[in-house]
Design a protein around this motif. Structure first.
Motif, PDB file in Angstrom:
ATOM      1  N   ASP A 819       0.796  -1.223   0.000  1.00 40.39           N
ATOM      2  CA  ASP A 819       0.000   0.000   0.000  1.00 40.39           C
ATOM      3  C   ASP A 819       0.833   1.279   0.000  1.00 40.39           C
ATOM      4  O   ASP A 819       0.396   2.303  -0.552  1.00 40.39           O
ATOM      5  N   GLU A 820       2.019   1.240   0.618  1.00 44.63           N
ATOM      6  CA  GLU A 820       2.785   2.475   0.785  1.00 44.63           C
ATOM      7  C   GLU A 820       4.126   2.465   0.057  1.00 44.63           C
ATOM      8  O   GLU A 820       4.544   3.494  -0.480  1.00 44.63           O
ATOM      9  N   ILE A 821       4.797   1.320   0.043  1.00 47.67           N
ATOM     10  CA  ILE A 821       6.140   1.285  -0.554  1.00 47.67           C
ATOM     11  C   ILE A 821       6.075   1.098  -2.068  1.00 47.67           C
ATOM     12  O   ILE A 821       6.624   1.902  -2.838  1.00 47.67           O
ATOM     13  N   ALA A 822       5.420   0.050  -2.523  1.00 44.42           N
ATOM     14  CA  ALA A 822       5.415  -0.267  -3.957  1.00 44.42           C
ATOM     15  C   ALA A 822       4.910   0.884  -4.835  1.00 44.42           C
ATOM     16  O   ALA A 822       5.504   1.152  -5.884  1.00 44.42           O
ATOM     17  N   PRO A 823       3.838   1.588  -4.441  1.00 46.71           N
ATOM     18  CA  PRO A 823       3.384   2.693  -5.305  1.00 46.71           C
ATOM     19  C   PRO A 823       4.411   3.813  -5.455  1.00 46.71           C
ATOM     20  O   PRO A 823       4.315   4.601  -6.400  1.00 46.71           O
ATOM     21  N   ARG A 824       5.392   3.888  -4.571  1.00 49.16           N
ATOM     22  CA  ARG A 824       6.395   4.958  -4.617  1.00 49.16           C
ATOM     23  C   ARG A 824       7.693   4.496  -5.278  1.00 49.16           C
ATOM     24  O   ARG A 824       8.664   5.248  -5.332  1.00 49.16           O
ATOM     25  N   LEU A 825       7.720   3.242  -5.745  1.00 46.86           N
ATOM     26  CA  LEU A 825       8.934   2.709  -6.358  1.00 46.86           C
ATOM     27  C   LEU A 825       8.729   2.516  -7.860  1.00 46.86           C
ATOM     28  O   LEU A 825       7.607   2.354  -8.338  1.00 46.86           O
ATOM     29  N   THR A 826       9.835   2.489  -8.561  1.00 47.14           N
ATOM     30  CA  THR A 826       9.821   2.058  -9.962  1.00 47.14           C
ATOM     31  C   THR A 826      10.230   0.588  -9.968  1.00 47.14           C
ATOM     32  O   THR A 826      11.378   0.251  -9.700  1.00 47.14           O
ATOM     33  N   ILE A 827       9.249  -0.271 -10.230  1.00 48.46           N
ATOM     34  CA  ILE A 827       9.485  -1.713 -10.157  1.00 48.46           C
ATOM     35  C   ILE A 827       9.554  -2.281 -11.561  1.00 48.46           C
ATOM     36  O   ILE A 827       8.661  -2.051 -12.380  1.00 48.46           O
ATOM     37  N   LYS A 828      10.617  -3.004 -11.825  1.00 52.31           N
ATOM     38  CA  LYS A 828      10.777  -3.705 -13.095  1.00 52.31           C
ATOM     39  C   LYS A 828      10.642  -5.204 -12.837  1.00 52.31           C
ATOM     40  O   LYS A 828      11.397  -5.784 -12.060  1.00 52.31           O
ATOM     41  N   ARG A 829       9.670  -5.798 -13.487  1.00 56.10           N
ATOM     42  CA  ARG A 829       9.399  -7.215 -13.251  1.00 56.10           C
ATOM     43  C   ARG A 829      10.595  -8.061 -13.672  1.00 56.10           C
ATOM     44  O   ARG A 829      11.085  -7.960 -14.789  1.00 56.10           O
ATOM     45  N   LEU A 830      11.056  -8.917 -12.757  1.00 56.72           N
ATOM     46  CA  LEU A 830      12.210  -9.772 -13.028  1.00 56.72           C
ATOM     47  C   LEU A 830      11.805 -10.952 -13.905  1.00 56.72           C
ATOM     48  O   LEU A 830      10.723 -11.526 -13.710  1.00 56.72           O
ATOM     49  N   PRO A 831      12.653 -11.354 -14.829  1.00 58.26           N
ATOM     50  CA  PRO A 831      12.323 -12.501 -15.704  1.00 58.26           C
ATOM     51  C   PRO A 831      12.552 -13.823 -14.979  1.00 58.26           C
ATOM     52  O   PRO A 831      13.374 -14.645 -15.390  1.00 58.26           O
ATOM     53  N   GLU A 832      11.802 -14.040 -13.906  1.00 58.89           N
ATOM     54  CA  GLU A 832      12.018 -15.214 -13.063  1.00 58.89           C
ATOM     55  C   GLU A 832      10.688 -15.858 -12.702  1.00 58.89           C
ATOM     56  O   GLU A 832       9.639 -15.211 -12.726  1.00 58.89           O
ATOM     57  N   THR A 833      10.776 -17.140 -12.354  1.00 60.60           N
ATOM     58  CA  THR A 833       9.650 -17.848 -11.742  1.00 60.60           C
ATOM     59  C   THR A 833       9.948 -17.980 -10.256  1.00 60.60           C
ATOM     60  O   THR A 833      10.996 -18.513  -9.878  1.00 60.60           O
ATOM     61  N   VAL A 834       9.057 -17.483  -9.426  1.00 61.24           N
ATOM     62  CA  VAL A 834       9.287 -17.515  -7.982  1.00 61.24           C
ATOM     63  C   VAL A 834       8.106 -18.186  -7.294  1.00 61.24           C
ATOM     64  O   VAL A 834       6.982 -18.205  -7.812  1.00 61.24           O
ATOM     65  N   ALA A 835       8.378 -18.715  -6.122  1.00 59.85           N
ATOM     66  CA  ALA A 835       7.327 -19.301  -5.296  1.00 59.85           C
ATOM     67  C   ALA A 835       7.005 -18.353  -4.153  1.00 59.85           C
ATOM     68  O   ALA A 835       7.873 -17.612  -3.687  1.00 59.85           O
ATOM     69  N   VAL A 836       5.762 -18.361  -3.725  1.00 63.93           N
ATOM     70  CA  VAL A 836       5.393 -17.611  -2.525  1.00 63.93           C
ATOM     71  C   VAL A 836       4.661 -18.552  -1.578  1.00 63.93           C
ATOM     72  O   VAL A 836       3.938 -19.461  -2.016  1.00 63.93           O
ATOM     73  N   HIS A 837       4.880 -18.328  -0.311  1.00 65.94           N
ATOM     74  CA  HIS A 837       4.120 -19.060   0.707  1.00 65.94           C
ATOM     75  C   HIS A 837       3.308 -18.059   1.496  1.00 65.94           C
ATOM     76  O   HIS A 837       3.863 -17.163   2.146  1.00 65.94           O
TER      77      HIS A 837
END
Length: 934
Positions: A819-837
């Motif tokens: 809600d607060e950090i990501a909207p203020r960053l320039t994020i470039k999607r990494l060319p990776e497959t990741v897992a989340v838990h």
């Protein structure tokens, strides 16, 4: 009973076929594994968990030789007593969870142990689903769905198991196997079982020749009907192979074992809209149902006035229920289409079908998933509402019947009057109105002869009303079981019942399979072996033993599930009242210490899917608190009061284990640790054991940035990256990412003495846990009343949310990042497959999507393994009871593709177990945000 003594000696013989850990003969597990969702209690003499067809056949051979009756069990969500036994119970293991999809023919080949909801999840990419849609689809397994011909809100008659069956594989009591999709198997069966097939063919010919009986059968099965066998197979098919296959559907395990069921998959449309339409009276609502029968609707659910009253406080209720008249009723209508244009056309057609002037709130459809979900939550909340309010010691009973739709209003009024006349004024009526299928729910005690007699009188009256007046179905979708077995002949008459008896005698001549279910000569079988429901604790007394909790539980299949913990607690309470010195009680209580208490993760995920939001984890924690003596509390208090020293001791232990692994190597150290754990019960080291994280001096904050008070959990403060992981400390990563977004990370003073109290709460020291949490809330509020307070571990953040106040509003790191950090960053999607838990805490507070959204913003492909719920690490149980973590994550590695090399979560101890069982590095989601925004 005679078969009890025969079954008593079966366990040792079963162990010649199965591993000992899959054969249960002790009182606790026989009781726990033997319970189902019905209001009957029978305890099996022995329980065997079978993983494949060969094991089932071998077990059947032993039982046949020993003349020990056999009952098969899938998920145990059945409501009519068809899945309980006092003989041999064969439970389906995970080996029966097969799935394959033939896209060209649109046929799903399913093992009997795959959950219906999981089958639908795997079919979703093809735009398909299975036809049957029982309310228990997220828990019920295919074997039970088919064996009960279970249906639900949308499938009606045309999409139930009987009508969407493509083929199946079955095993008979004599050991014969038939695969109806395999010509060779069919040919062999025709030769080996010619007499059986000839008998079915002869019976079919007799029924077809009797035009009156044949017409009655066809007419009865136009309604939903699961009373007795599916004798419509006798008039629908000519080939006895087809007859046999379709007789298996709805046979409740009394004719054979289904080792595979192949369904013709049906369309699953994503475009859908719902409306809750309220009418002044039931008759008007039912006239609307008749009109909707030919409209493009997927579901029409009827709710009577009592049902609306039970859920009047639910969010999304479109009318003021208190202002409604005594006869009001509502219809929940849903329409689905292949695309948005078709859906709009269908809604217009439906609007023309219902005159808005006949309603109290118009006909207003919503296609918004959130709003639609709220409407369906209103409907789904009716059953739990009655279950949660029932008096202690009573059970909740849900019956289902079907009436001709044309007479639905009259029948519903009569049913309401019948309930009132028998003292069930609190009962509610709702159901699948398009099919004339009504459910009625009421509370019933069985602790006195008077109460049992009241129930007996009521059920007899129901039978006369449904069959005598309306010629309806006594069981529309819940199966006959023991509950309706005495009334089968009342519905079907002598000729129909005789045909059913001949079917049983032809296919199971020795009466080996589930005797007493569906066909029973005892006119009072439905009044025997009734479940005792003694009050145990306000935390669990409302449990209806439905089993919806079980798929979420990390210990299910290892020891006990939440339902089984509650069932066992009730039985032990009953025994303490009836016979406190009973040897059975002593044995059960001793076994419960491990199976019920020690291996409960306490994650409380069970509450997130429980219709009544029962938190079995909280109940187990109260048991732990009751067992903690003065010495234990003194030690725990000392650790809490000197928490910094406790943390330093943890760090020292991690440093020592790290040194040993560097000097001696991983394998010898881990082998010694395993041996010590087995022999002495010492904590077992993990292959992903973290390095010690020693505290670093706080860095001065940049005064030009907005401050954020950042609290690191005790696990994060003590446990650094794993050996071989060169990741920087989490605190450094947080400071860097926060600074990029314009925030200055600030740490609280005296950090090492602070703790949210979770370690003490989980161990059964609630007072100490509360004191630590209050201390932390006060300390953080003092230091950061005017700035955001962010907690890095989801478990801690969730716990501390309960201590929020005007100056203390803690935020989960995941929520703050999204809600607060990501909207203020320039994020470039990494060319990776990741897992989340997604941790248990995130699931419980509704932040699961936040973690996945963050990951999807940072990586091209994100995998959240669907078979993994709670990881089972449970604080320190990954060390003290590692078998729980092992069991919970047993499918993790196989669910991750080779290209997935990184995993992310939001709790340090969870990440240890995830890394060890996946072979991947698991870190905080903060690391992924850092990498994608660098």
């Amino acid at each position: 009973m005679q078969h009890q003594s025969a079954a008593g000696g079966l366990a040792s013989e079963f162990e010649t076929i199965l591993p000992k850990e899959r054969v249960f003969a002790d009182p606790l597990r026989r009781l726990a594994y033997g319970t189902d969702a019905s209001f009957y209690r029978l305890t099996p003499q022995v329980v065997a968990v079978a993983e494949n067809e060969a094991e089932v056949l071998a077990l059947l051979e032993i039982c046949r030789r020993r003349k020990a009756p056999v009952t098969f069990r899938a998920a145990g969500t059945s409501l009519s007593g068809q899945a309980v036994t006092d003989s041999v119970l064969i439970v389906l293991g995970e080996g029966f969870g097969g799935f394959a999809y033939d896209e060209s023919n649109q046929v799903a080949r399913l093992g009997p142990a795959i959950v219906g909801g999981e089958a639908n999840r795997r079919l979703a990419p093809f735009g398909r689903k299975i036809g049957p849609d029982p309310a228990s689809v997220a828990t019920a397994k295919i074997g039970g769905i088919a064996a009960n011909n279970a249906s639900g809100m949308c499938c009606g008659v045309g999409q139930n198991s009987y009508h969407t069956l493509a083929s199946l594989r079955l095993a008979l009591a004599d050991g014969a196997v038939l695969d109806t999709s395999d010509p060779a198997s069919v040919a062999a069966f025709r030769r080996s079982h010619a007499a059986l097939l000839d008998g079915l063919a002869a019976l079919s010919a007799e029924i077809k020749a009797d035009e009156t009986t044949a017409a009655r059968i066809r007419d009865k099965f136009r309604l939903k009907n699961t009373t007795g066998y599916a004798i419509n197979a006798l008039v629908d098919f000519d080939d006895p192979i087809d007859i046999l296959a379709h007789l298996m559907i709805g046979s409740e395990g009394t004719l054979g074992f289904l080792s595979r069921v192949d369904y013709r998959a049906v369309p699953e449309y994503r475009d859908k809209a719902s409306a809750l339409v309220v009418f002044a009276d039931l008759a008007t609502a039912c006239r609307a149902v008749s009109a909707l029968k030919s409209a493009p609707v997927e579901a029409v659910e009827l709710l009577d006035r009592a049902s609306l009253e039970s859920v009047k406080h639910k969010k999304g209720m479109p009318v003021e229920v208190d202002a409604l008249g005594p006869d009001a009723a509502a219809l929940l209508i849903e329409s689905r289409a292949a695309n948005a244009d078709d859906l709009r056309a269908q809604l217009a057609s439906i609007a023309e079908t219902i005159d808005p002037a006949t309603t109290l709130n118009g006909v207003n459809f919503t296609s918004d998933p959130v709003e639609s979900g709220r409407l369906w939550d209103i409907r789904k909340g009716t059953f739990p509402a009655v279950g949660g309010k029932r008096p202690p010691g009573t059970t909740v009973i849900i019956e289902d019947v079907a009436f001709p739709v044309a007479r639905l209003a009259e029948a519903t009024t009569d049913l309401r009057a019948l309930l009132d006349a028998h003292g069930y004024a609190e009962a509610i009526i709702f159901g699948h109105a398009l099919e004339g299928n009504l459910h009625f729910v009421f509370a019933q005690g069985f602790d006195s002869e008077r109460e049992v007699a009241r129930y007996a009188s009521f059920m007899a009256a129901v039978a006369e009303l449904v069959v005598g007046k309306y010629d309806g179905s006594l069981k529309a979708e819940h199966g006959t079981g023991r509950n309706m077995a005495p009334f089968v002949e009342r519905e079907w008459g002598a000729a129909g019942t005789a045909a059913m008896r001949r079917i049983k005698a032809l296919i199971d001549p020795e009466n080996l399979l589930n005797p007493g279910v569906l066909i029973n000569d005892d006119p009072e079988i439905h009044l025997k072996n009734l479940k005792a429901m003694p009050a145990v604790s306000a935390l669990i007394d409302s449990c209806i033993e439905c089993g919806f909790c079980e798929p979420q539980c990390p210990s299910k299949g290892l020891t006990l599930s939440p339902r089984q913990r509650i069932t066992s607690a009730r039985e032990m309470r009953r025994l303490r009242c009836d016979d406190p010195q009973a040897p059975q009680l002593t044995e059960m209580a001793a076994a419960y210490d491990y199976a019920g208490d020690a291996t409960c993760a306490g994650c409380s995920l069970c509450s997130t899917v429980c219709p009544l939001e029962i938190d079995t984890g909280s109940y187990i924690r109260t048991l732990r608190a009751e067992k903690r003596g003065g010495v234990a509390r003194t030690i725990a208090g000392g650790l809490a009061n000197h928490f910094g020293a406790t943390l330093n001791a943890t760090r020292a232990g991690l440093a020592a284990s790290g040194l040993a692994r560097r000097v001696l190597g991983d394998k010898p150290v881990l082998a010694v640790s395993d041996a010590a754990h087995q022999a002495l019960g010492l904590p077992r080291l993990s292959p992903a054991m973290p390095r010690a994280a020693w505290p670093a001096a706080p860095k001065p904050a940049n005064g030009a940035l907005r401050p954020v008070l950042f609290f690191s959990s005790c696990a994060s403060r003590a446990m650094g990256p794993a050996a071989g992981d060169d990741s920087p400390p989490l605190l450094d990563v947080a400071a860097r990412v926060f600074a990029r977004a314009g925030f200055a990370l600030v740490q609280p003073e005296n950090l090492d003495e602070l703790c949210c109290g979770q370690p003490f709460a989980s161990k059964g020291f609630p007072e100490i846990a509360k004191a630590k949490a209050e201390q932390l809330a006060q300390h953080l509020a003092t230091d950061g009343a005017a700035i955001p307070i962010v907690i890095d571990a989801s478990t801690c953040a969730t716990r501390m949310a309960a201590f929020s106040g005007p100056h203390f509003r803690p935020l989960d790191l995941v929520q703050f990042l999204r809600d607060e950090i990501a909207p203020r960053l320039t994020i470039k999607r990494l060319p990776e497959t990741v897992a989340v838990h997604v941790t248990c805490s995130l699931r419980k507070v509704g932040l699961a999507s936040a973690l996945i959204e963050l990951a999807e913003a940072c990586a091209e492909k994100v995998i959240a393994p669907p078979g993994v719920t709670c990881c089972g690490f449970a604080g320190d149980k990954g060390f003290s009871h590692p078998e729980l973590n092992d069991h919970a994550l047993r499918h993790l590695k196989e669910s991750l593709p080779a290209e997935c090399r990184e995993g992310y979560s939001s709790n340090r101890t969870c990440e240890i177990g995830l890394a060890a069982h996946s072979g991947r590095r698991y870190r905080s989601i903060l690391h992924l945000v850092d990498a994608a925004s660098s």
